[in-house]
Design a protein around this motif. Structure first.
Motif, short mmCIF file in Angstrom:
data_model
loop_
_atom_site.label_atom_id
_atom_site.label_comp_id
_atom_site.label_asym_id
_atom_site.label_seq_id
_atom_site.Cartn_x
_atom_site.Cartn_y
_atom_site.Cartn_z
N ILE A 10 -0.65 -1.64 3.43
CA ILE A 10 0.42 -2.01 4.35
C ILE A 10 1.53 -0.98 4.26
O ILE A 10 1.82 -0.47 3.17
N GLU A 11 2.10 -0.65 5.40
CA GLU A 11 3.20 0.32 5.46
C GLU A 11 2.85 1.63 4.76
O GLU A 11 3.67 2.21 4.06
N GLY A 12 1.62 2.08 4.92
CA GLY A 12 1.20 3.35 4.35
C GLY A 12 1.01 3.37 2.85
O GLY A 12 0.90 4.42 2.24
N THR A 13 0.96 2.19 2.23
CA THR A 13 0.85 2.08 0.77
C THR A 13 -0.24 1.08 0.42
O THR A 13 -0.47 0.11 1.13
N THR A 14 -0.90 1.31 -0.71
CA THR A 14 -1.86 0.35 -1.24
C THR A 14 -1.21 -0.38 -2.41
O THR A 14 -0.70 0.25 -3.33
N PHE A 15 -1.20 -1.71 -2.34
CA PHE A 15 -0.64 -2.54 -3.40
C PHE A 15 -1.75 -3.37 -4.03
O PHE A 15 -2.65 -3.84 -3.33
N ASN A 16 -1.66 -3.58 -5.35
CA ASN A 16 -2.54 -4.57 -5.98
C ASN A 16 -1.87 -5.93 -5.85
O ASN A 16 -0.79 -6.06 -5.27
N ARG A 17 -2.50 -6.95 -6.39
CA ARG A 17 -2.00 -8.33 -6.23
C ARG A 17 -0.58 -8.48 -6.74
O ARG A 17 0.30 -9.00 -6.04
N ASP A 18 -0.32 -8.05 -7.97
CA ASP A 18 1.00 -8.22 -8.55
C ASP A 18 2.06 -7.44 -7.78
O ASP A 18 3.17 -7.94 -7.55
N GLU A 19 1.74 -6.22 -7.38
CA GLU A 19 2.68 -5.41 -6.62
C GLU A 19 3.00 -6.06 -5.28
O GLU A 19 4.15 -6.07 -4.84
N TYR A 20 1.98 -6.60 -4.63
CA TYR A 20 2.19 -7.24 -3.33
C TYR A 20 3.02 -8.51 -3.46
O TYR A 20 3.93 -8.75 -2.66
#
Length: 93
Positions: A10-20
């Motif tokens: 999302i928004e040009g970034t990959t997040f893992n669960r905790d980051e999201y």
């Protein structure tokens, strides 16, 4: 409903669960979020959910829309989201 190994782009970034989860805990920069044209395809123990969202950005009041896809997997009898892809919303003319 997010799997432990969930990832989102999302928004040009990959997040893992905790980051999201940390990202969405912040005040959201939009309002009036609505989901449209939902299409759910169940493929065995995997489901793909395609839809369109509309929203209004709070900073400038611009109405925007985006398409997204979520991937769910049935694990131990429960559907969990394992991946999502949501490009940046674009202004609605």
């Amino acid at each position: 409903m997010l799997a432990e190994d969930f990832i989102i782009q999302i928004e040009g970034t990959t997040f893992n669960r905790d980051e999201y989860l940390e990202y969405i805990a912040k005040p959201r920069p939009f309002k009036d979020l609505a989901v449209h044209d939902v299409n759910i395809r169940i493929l065995g123990d995997v489901a793909l959910i395609h839809a369109r969202v509309t929203l209004t950005t709070i900073a400038d009041g611009v109405a925007k829309e985006a398409l997204y896809t979520d991937a769910y997997q049935k694990r131990d009898g429960t559907w969990v989201c394992v991946a999502a892809c949501a490009p940046d919303p674009i202004a609605i003319a």
